[in-house]
Design an enzyme around this catalytic site. Sequence first.
Site, PDB file in Angstrom:
ATOM      1  CG  MET A  36      12.549  70.556  49.256  1.00 27.59           C
ATOM      2  SD  MET A  36      10.971  69.745  49.532  1.00 27.59           S
ATOM      3  CE  MET A  36      11.468  68.374  50.554  1.00 27.59           C
ATOM      4  CG  HIS A  40      22.320  67.135  54.509  1.00 30.56           C
ATOM      5  ND1 HIS A  40      22.895  66.603  53.375  1.00 30.56           N
ATOM      6  CD2 HIS A  40      20.993  66.881  54.409  1.00 30.56           C
ATOM      7  CE1 HIS A  40      21.979  66.031  52.642  1.00 30.56           C
ATOM      8  NE2 HIS A  40      20.801  66.190  53.232  1.00 30.56           N
ATOM      9  N   GLY A  42      25.520  66.646  52.105  1.00 29.15           N
ATOM     10  CA  GLY A  42      25.077  66.141  50.796  1.00 29.15           C
ATOM     11  C   GLY A  42      24.752  67.290  49.857  1.00 29.15           C
ATOM     12  CG  HIS A  43      21.420  69.837  50.603  1.00 30.03           C
ATOM     13  ND1 HIS A  43      21.025  69.551  51.888  1.00 30.03           N
ATOM     14  CD2 HIS A  43      20.370  69.497  49.821  1.00 30.03           C
ATOM     15  CE1 HIS A  43      19.800  69.083  51.884  1.00 30.03           C
ATOM     16  NE2 HIS A  43      19.374  69.016  50.645  1.00 30.03           N
ATOM     17  CD  GLN A  67       9.176  67.737  46.895  1.00 30.42           C
ATOM     18  OE1 GLN A  67       9.410  68.605  46.073  1.00 30.42           O
ATOM     19  NE2 GLN A  67      10.118  66.894  47.300  1.00 30.42           N
ATOM     20  CE  LYS A 155      18.621  60.113  51.526  1.00 30.70           C
ATOM     21  NZ  LYS A 155      17.669  61.149  51.260  1.00 30.70           N
ATOM     22  CB  SER A 191      18.456  62.147  54.861  1.00 29.00           C
ATOM     23  OG  SER A 191      17.092  62.544  54.901  1.00 29.00           O
ATOM     24  CB  SER A 192      16.667  67.359  55.433  1.00 24.01           C
ATOM     25  OG  SER A 192      17.461  67.902  54.414  1.00 24.01           O
TER      26      SER A 192
HETATM   27  O1  PAF Z   1      15.357  66.538  46.649  1.00 30.62           O
HETATM   28  C1  PAF Z   1      14.742  67.548  47.063  1.00 30.62           C
HETATM   29  O2  PAF Z   1      15.149  68.213  48.016  1.00 30.62           O
HETATM   30  C2  PAF Z   1      13.445  67.961  46.390  1.00 30.62           C
HETATM   31  O3  PAF Z   1      12.721  66.862  45.980  1.00 30.62           O
HETATM   32  C3  PAF Z   1      13.663  68.952  45.225  1.00 30.62           C
HETATM   33  C4  PAF Z   1      14.467  68.335  44.090  1.00 30.62           C
HETATM   34  C5  PAF Z   1      14.389  70.196  45.731  1.00 30.62           C
HETATM   35  C6  PAF Z   1      12.312  69.391  44.670  1.00 30.62           C
HETATM   36  O4  PAF Z   1      11.536  70.016  45.633  1.00 30.62           O
END
Ligand code: PAF
Length: 294
Positions: A36, A40, A42-43, A67, A155, A191-192
């Site tokens: 999303m 950071h 983690g990504h 979500q 996470k 985490s963001s």
């Molecule tokens: O973990 C996330 O950032 C979100 O839940 C995802 C998997 C991109 C779905 O929107």
Amino acid sequence: MDVQPACQVLRTEAALRQAVARWRMAGPPVALVPTMGALHEGHLALIRAGAAGGAQVVVSIFVNPKQFGPNEDFTAYPRTEAMDVALAAGAGAALVFAPGVEVIYPAGFATTVRVGGLSEGLCGAQRPGHFDGVATVVTKLLLLCLPDAAYFGEKDFQQLQLVRRLAADLNIPVRIEGIPTVREADGLAMSSRNRFLTADQRRIAPLLAGVLHDIALALAQDGARVAAELAAGRRRLLAAGFDPVDLEVRAPADLAPLERVTGEARVLAAAWLGRTRLIDNVAILPGSGSFAAG
Ligand code: PAF
């Protein structure tokens, strides 16, 4: 973090399908890292893992409205696309897919993907509808990109298991890879949402990981102490200022609640510091006298 000038940013289904089809003809595998944004370390670990396997890595950036609950932080969620694109490129992404909401949910969109069981407890109980939104968007992203592998962080452990389940149940031909949690030097899971913490809250926040590690270590040594260790952990977190606190021990595959640890297990937490909800989890490895930070 390595920041590179940029990589290609695609915004439509047709452009993404064309790029992936071109790679397929040339041969390299394709990996998807759904995000999303607000990237950071983690990504970036997910992107690097995909690139290390020799894949062309697609990073999707889409703040998925489905979500977020009505009182959650959809509007406040950080949107930092230009920086994200540069970071993704630096970590080895071949392209960024950043669709608008009308591309993912065009007028008339009426389908929800729901994963029974796995979406119900833990974060699913605290955030009604959250995992239906996650399952729906992840299914769409997998079907839009058709990657060989997709990378998710441990996470969000419940999310990872739910994605594994939906890919298997819906026969989506993709390998789901879970990558260990990346932590700050003091143990706080990246985490963001950490950027929402005040300076005082940021000082307290690493206790969450500390308590999880202590519980995992104690239960690796004596699996009968689940209730006692969870109660002690809850007390420590409440005393430090976390409130409310949800701490649970679950079986890793189906997330069934465990009153006693006899095999591999996971201790999971969701706890609020002020207006920020932090989640984290740690693997319990009985008999090893240790734990794995996941
Ligand atoms: O973990 C996330 O950032 C979100 O839940 C995802 C998997 C991109 C779905 O929107």
